[in-house]
Write a protein that holds these residues in place. Structure first.
Motif, mmCIF file in Angstrom:
data_model
loop_
_atom_site.group_PDB
_atom_site.id
_atom_site.type_symbol
_atom_site.label_atom_id
_atom_site.label_comp_id
_atom_site.label_asym_id
_atom_site.label_seq_id
_atom_site.Cartn_x
_atom_site.Cartn_y
_atom_site.Cartn_z
ATOM 1 N N GLY A 1 0.659 -1.420 -0.093
ATOM 2 C CA GLY A 1 0.002 0.020 0.094
ATOM 3 C C GLY A 1 0.784 1.133 0.203
ATOM 4 N N LYS A 2 1.939 1.568 0.907
ATOM 5 C CA LYS A 2 2.750 2.477 1.030
ATOM 6 C C LYS A 2 3.047 2.684 -0.405
ATOM 7 C CE LYS A 2 5.946 4.578 3.782
ATOM 8 N NZ LYS A 2 6.634 4.771 5.092
ATOM 9 N N ILE A 3 4.193 1.727 -0.920
ATOM 10 C CA ILE A 3 4.147 1.419 -2.301
ATOM 11 C C ILE A 3 3.915 2.442 -3.792
ATOM 12 C CG2 ILE A 3 5.866 0.283 -4.444
ATOM 13 C CD1 ILE A 3 6.876 -1.960 -2.462
ATOM 14 N N ASP A 4 2.785 1.813 -3.280
ATOM 15 C CA ASP A 4 1.941 2.203 -4.421
ATOM 16 C C ASP A 4 1.230 3.592 -3.798
ATOM 17 O OD1 ASP A 4 0.081 0.761 -6.949
ATOM 18 O OD2 ASP A 4 -1.564 0.938 -5.165
ATOM 19 N N GLU A 5 0.526 3.829 -2.757
ATOM 20 C CA GLU A 5 0.751 5.306 -2.676
ATOM 21 C C GLU A 5 1.939 6.426 -3.195
ATOM 22 O OE1 GLU A 5 1.217 7.587 1.344
ATOM 23 O OE2 GLU A 5 0.239 6.302 1.893
ATOM 24 N N MET A 6 3.296 6.075 -2.892
ATOM 25 C CA MET A 6 4.615 6.860 -3.727
ATOM 26 C C MET A 6 4.264 6.776 -5.002
ATOM 27 S SD MET A 6 7.159 5.820 -0.701
ATOM 28 C CE MET A 6 8.212 6.870 -0.980
ATOM 29 N N ARG A 7 3.370 5.670 -4.969
ATOM 30 C CA ARG A 7 4.191 5.506 -7.044
ATOM 31 C C ARG A 7 2.777 6.821 -7.475
ATOM 32 N NH1 ARG A 7 0.850 3.262 -10.373
ATOM 33 N NH2 ARG A 7 0.055 1.923 -8.841
ATOM 34 N N LYS A 8 1.829 6.424 -6.717
ATOM 35 C CA LYS A 8 0.724 7.531 -7.467
ATOM 36 C C LYS A 8 1.258 9.211 -7.501
ATOM 37 C CE LYS A 8 -3.090 3.514 -6.872
ATOM 38 N NZ LYS A 8 -3.433 3.011 -6.340
ATOM 39 N N ARG B 1 3.245 10.078 -7.363
ATOM 40 C CA ARG B 1 4.605 10.628 -8.502
ATOM 41 C C ARG B 1 4.339 10.838 -9.873
ATOM 42 N NH1 ARG B 1 6.897 9.265 -4.350
ATOM 43 N NH2 ARG B 1 9.630 9.738 -3.944
ATOM 44 N N GLY B 2 2.818 11.031 -10.320
ATOM 45 C CA GLY B 2 2.166 10.120 -11.454
ATOM 46 C C GLY B 2 2.612 9.142 -11.851
ATOM 47 N N TRP B 3 2.948 8.119 -10.958
ATOM 48 C CA TRP B 3 4.321 6.672 -12.192
ATOM 49 C C TRP B 3 2.885 5.575 -11.813
ATOM 50 C CZ3 TRP B 3 9.444 6.023 -8.840
ATOM 51 C CH2 TRP B 3 9.895 7.588 -9.932
ATOM 52 N N SER B 4 2.968 5.352 -13.511
ATOM 53 C CA SER B 4 2.855 4.138 -13.700
ATOM 54 C C SER B 4 3.853 2.671 -13.094
ATOM 55 C CB SER B 4 2.441 4.003 -15.273
ATOM 56 O OG SER B 4 3.555 3.172 -16.206
ATOM 57 N N MET B 5 2.790 1.576 -12.925
ATOM 58 C CA MET B 5 3.366 -0.111 -12.821
ATOM 59 C C MET B 5 4.954 0.322 -13.880
ATOM 60 S SD MET B 5 2.894 -1.052 -9.603
ATOM 61 C CE MET B 5 1.912 -3.199 -9.716
ATOM 62 N N TYR B 6 4.495 0.824 -15.243
ATOM 63 C CA TYR B 6 5.851 0.088 -15.779
ATOM 64 C C TYR B 6 6.495 1.419 -15.115
ATOM 65 C CZ TYR B 6 7.915 0.624 -20.274
ATOM 66 O OH TYR B 6 9.610 1.245 -20.790
ATOM 67 N N MET B 7 6.161 2.891 -15.472
ATOM 68 C CA MET B 7 7.408 3.716 -14.691
ATOM 69 C C MET B 7 8.355 3.342 -13.843
ATOM 70 S SD MET B 7 8.648 5.979 -15.707
ATOM 71 C CE MET B 7 9.345 7.768 -15.467
#
Length: 103
Positions: free
Chosen positions: A5-12, A14-20
């Motif tokens: 959940g924390k990884i997902d929160e930080m990724r989102k 930054r506006g990053w996709s899973m690919y990014m």
């Protein structure tokens, strides 16, 4: 702590996709997708790569508290603003950051 959940929160943030995220962390997208679909925790090696992509240490990832949250918010704001720069502006910013950190 909900690591995924924390990884997902930080990724989102930054506006990053899973690919990014996979690209920035130097891991395969299938590694990330498998973690989420199987709800498994990342290995230390994978989590370290993800943290490096986010520009934080493992200890910062696991830290709780107001100061840490403020630091993460500042990082997220920096990423948001950097994404708005054109390539020439990013190049100029890189020169400035290198000058500030290569002391």
């Amino acid at each position: 702590m909900d690591i995924l959940g924390k990884i997902d929160e930080m990724r989102k943030a930054r506006g990053w996709s899973m690919y990014m995220l996979a690209l920035e962390a130097g891991i395969t997208q299938s590694t990330l997708l498998n973690m989420y679909s199987r709800k498994t925790q990342p290995s230390i090696k994978t989590l370290t790569a993800i943290c490096q992509a986010f520009g934080i240490t493992l200890s910062e990832f696991f830290a709780d508290g107001k100061e840490h949250a403020e630091g993460i918010a500042q990082n997220d704001e920096l990423f948001r603003r950097i994404r708005t720069l054109d390539s020439e502006e990013r190049g100029a910013l890189l020169v400035i950051v290198k000058a500030m950190t290569d002391r």
